[in-house]
Scaffold this motif. Structure first.
Motif, mmCIF file in Angstrom:
data_model
loop_
_atom_site.group_PDB
_atom_site.id
_atom_site.type_symbol
_atom_site.label_atom_id
_atom_site.label_comp_id
_atom_site.label_asym_id
_atom_site.label_seq_id
_atom_site.Cartn_x
_atom_site.Cartn_y
_atom_site.Cartn_z
ATOM 1 N N TRP A 34 -23.138 65.000 -27.419
ATOM 2 C CA TRP A 34 -22.700 63.652 -27.754
ATOM 3 C C TRP A 34 -23.333 63.220 -29.072
ATOM 4 C CZ3 TRP A 34 -26.099 65.084 -24.015
ATOM 5 C CH2 TRP A 34 -27.399 64.557 -24.076
ATOM 6 N N ILE A 35 -22.687 62.280 -29.739
ATOM 7 C CA ILE A 35 -23.186 61.746 -31.002
ATOM 8 C C ILE A 35 -24.121 60.582 -30.696
ATOM 9 C CG2 ILE A 35 -22.566 60.652 -33.195
ATOM 10 C CD1 ILE A 35 -19.845 62.071 -32.984
ATOM 11 N N VAL A 36 -25.347 60.664 -31.169
ATOM 12 C CA VAL A 36 -26.340 59.616 -30.924
ATOM 13 C C VAL A 36 -26.223 58.556 -32.009
ATOM 14 C CG1 VAL A 36 -28.792 59.086 -30.684
ATOM 15 C CG2 VAL A 36 -27.889 61.244 -29.800
ATOM 16 N N ARG A 37 -26.026 57.317 -31.576
ATOM 17 C CA ARG A 37 -25.974 56.167 -32.471
ATOM 18 C C ARG A 37 -26.481 54.975 -31.677
ATOM 19 N NH1 ARG A 37 -21.612 57.052 -28.776
ATOM 20 N NH2 ARG A 37 -20.343 55.167 -28.662
ATOM 21 N N PRO A 38 -26.794 53.854 -32.304
ATOM 22 C CA PRO A 38 -27.272 52.697 -31.543
ATOM 23 C C PRO A 38 -26.253 52.282 -30.495
ATOM 24 C CG PRO A 38 -27.600 52.368 -33.889
ATOM 25 C CD PRO A 38 -26.760 53.594 -33.749
ATOM 26 N N LEU A 39 -26.676 52.193 -29.239
ATOM 27 C CA LEU A 39 -25.769 51.880 -28.131
ATOM 28 C C LEU A 39 -26.429 50.870 -27.220
ATOM 29 C CD1 LEU A 39 -23.097 52.519 -26.668
ATOM 30 C CD2 LEU A 39 -24.309 54.326 -25.438
ATOM 31 N N LEU A 40 -25.780 49.742 -27.043
ATOM 32 C CA LEU A 40 -26.290 48.685 -26.178
ATOM 33 C C LEU A 40 -25.526 48.694 -24.866
ATOM 34 C CD1 LEU A 40 -27.957 46.064 -25.687
ATOM 35 C CD2 LEU A 40 -26.063 44.814 -26.750
ATOM 36 N N SER A 41 -26.250 48.862 -23.755
ATOM 37 C CA SER A 41 -25.656 48.749 -22.434
ATOM 38 C C SER A 41 -26.281 47.561 -21.728
ATOM 39 C CB SER A 41 -25.879 50.043 -21.629
ATOM 40 O OG SER A 41 -27.248 50.238 -21.370
ATOM 41 N N LEU A 42 -25.930 47.362 -20.477
ATOM 42 C CA LEU A 42 -26.386 46.175 -19.770
ATOM 43 C C LEU A 42 -27.865 46.233 -19.410
ATOM 44 C CD1 LEU A 42 -23.352 45.471 -17.434
ATOM 45 C CD2 LEU A 42 -23.917 44.417 -19.628
ATOM 46 N N ASP A 43 -28.434 47.424 -19.338
ATOM 47 C CA ASP A 43 -29.834 47.504 -18.942
ATOM 48 C C ASP A 43 -30.681 48.366 -19.860
ATOM 49 O OD1 ASP A 43 -29.789 50.173 -16.430
ATOM 50 O OD2 ASP A 43 -28.720 49.933 -18.307
ATOM 51 N N ALA A 44 -30.134 48.793 -20.988
ATOM 52 C CA ALA A 44 -30.923 49.641 -21.883
ATOM 53 C C ALA A 44 -30.298 49.659 -23.268
ATOM 54 C CB ALA A 44 -31.019 51.066 -21.333
ATOM 55 N N VAL A 45 -31.128 49.990 -24.240
ATOM 56 C CA VAL A 45 -30.665 50.210 -25.603
ATOM 57 C C VAL A 45 -31.082 51.609 -25.988
ATOM 58 C CG1 VAL A 45 -30.768 49.462 -27.996
ATOM 59 C CG2 VAL A 45 -30.898 47.765 -26.170
ATOM 60 N N THR A 46 -30.131 52.439 -26.404
ATOM 61 C CA THR A 46 -30.435 53.814 -26.773
ATOM 62 C C THR A 46 -30.052 54.046 -28.225
ATOM 63 O OG1 THR A 46 -28.266 54.593 -26.019
ATOM 64 C CG2 THR A 46 -30.065 54.630 -24.415
ATOM 65 N N GLY A 47 -30.600 55.116 -28.795
ATOM 66 C CA GLY A 47 -30.266 55.497 -30.157
ATOM 67 C C GLY A 47 -30.877 54.619 -31.216
ATOM 68 N N LEU A 48 -32.002 53.931 -30.905
ATOM 69 C CA LEU A 48 -32.614 53.046 -31.893
ATOM 70 C C LEU A 48 -33.109 53.805 -33.119
ATOM 71 C CD1 LEU A 48 -34.641 50.508 -29.709
ATOM 72 C CD2 LEU A 48 -32.510 50.128 -30.946
ATOM 73 N N ASP A 49 -33.425 55.091 -32.948
ATOM 74 C CA ASP A 49 -33.917 55.868 -34.082
ATOM 75 C C ASP A 49 -32.847 56.088 -35.146
ATOM 76 O OD1 ASP A 49 -32.577 57.380 -32.203
ATOM 77 O OD2 ASP A 49 -33.617 59.232 -32.721
#
Length: 218
Positions: free
Chosen positions: A91-106
């Motif tokens: 998968w392509i990692v990019r900033p992703l906001l979900s309801l309980d977490a934020v991923t891809g901040l780097d």
């Protein structure tokens, strides 16, 4: 016998040396595979492929596909060639906001990159993969593979990849993809439930949309 000038053979010797160098380079190169994705998310040639925090290759090329999405050529390092095998998820990692977490901040300040979760050891190598729309929840948690489900609904209701699946207010999984069914009569919501909560899914389990996806076990 006439003696030829040594200078006449230098071009041929040089060509042979170049061919040998190319052959040795190809033998030591890692595999190049194709990753098909719905969206490029700003990724480009030279961006890395990462596994467990290490660079194991790079994006060699990005282009539009005939299906309307994008295709990425991924070149793996020689010592990571076995990662391109059946069952590997990318998968392509990019900033992703979900309801309980934020991923891809780097990737907010740095480049996008391709991450992967390798398939079973010893699986056959593959040359073509389909990118996940969101990171698999079991890979993020470092747990065993979760339970994959496909939910059908008459409408999308605003559900996005990365939205959480909740049971009694506790996140037990996430939406990985949303798409139309093959006959375009319904919306298919792909869900992964974490392995530790897979036992909660029963024959009469009911799902509904409530700012994410909620579960009812009645």
């Amino acid at each position: 016998w006439p003696i030829s000038s040594p200078g006449r053979w230098w071009p041929i010797g040089g060509l042979i040396a170049v061919l040998i160098s190319i052959l040795l380079l190809l033998q030591g190169a890692g595999p190049t595979v194709t990753l098909v994705a719905d969206h490029g998310h700003g990724i480009g040639p030279g961006d890395p492929i990462r596994f467990q925090g290490l660079d194991v290759g790079e994006v060699a090329d990005v282009r539009l596909s005939r299906s309307g999405g994008v295709e990425l050529d991924l070149r793996f390092r020689p010592d990571a060639r076995d990662l391109a095998r059946a069952g590997t998820r990318l998968w392509i990692v990019r900033p992703l906001l979900s309801l309980d977490a934020v991923t891809g901040l780097d990737t907010l300040l740095g480049s996008r990159y391709v991450s992967l979760d390798p398939g079973p050891p010893g699986a056959e190598r593959r040359a073509r993969f389909t990118a996940l729309a969101a990171p698999p929840v079991d890979a993020l948690a470092g747990a065993k593979p979760g339970l994959d489900l496909v939910l059908e609904a008459p409408r999308r209701h605003g559900i996005q990849p990365g939205a959480s699946v909740h049971f009694r207010g506790v996140s037990i999984g996430a939406v990985t993809a949303v798409q139309l069914s093959s006959d375009a009569t319904a919306v298919e919501v792909y869900v992964t439930v974490r392995s530790g909560f897979a036992r909660l899914i029963r024959e009469r389990t009911v799902f509904w949309e409530m700012g994410g996806v909620e579960v009812d076990l009645t």
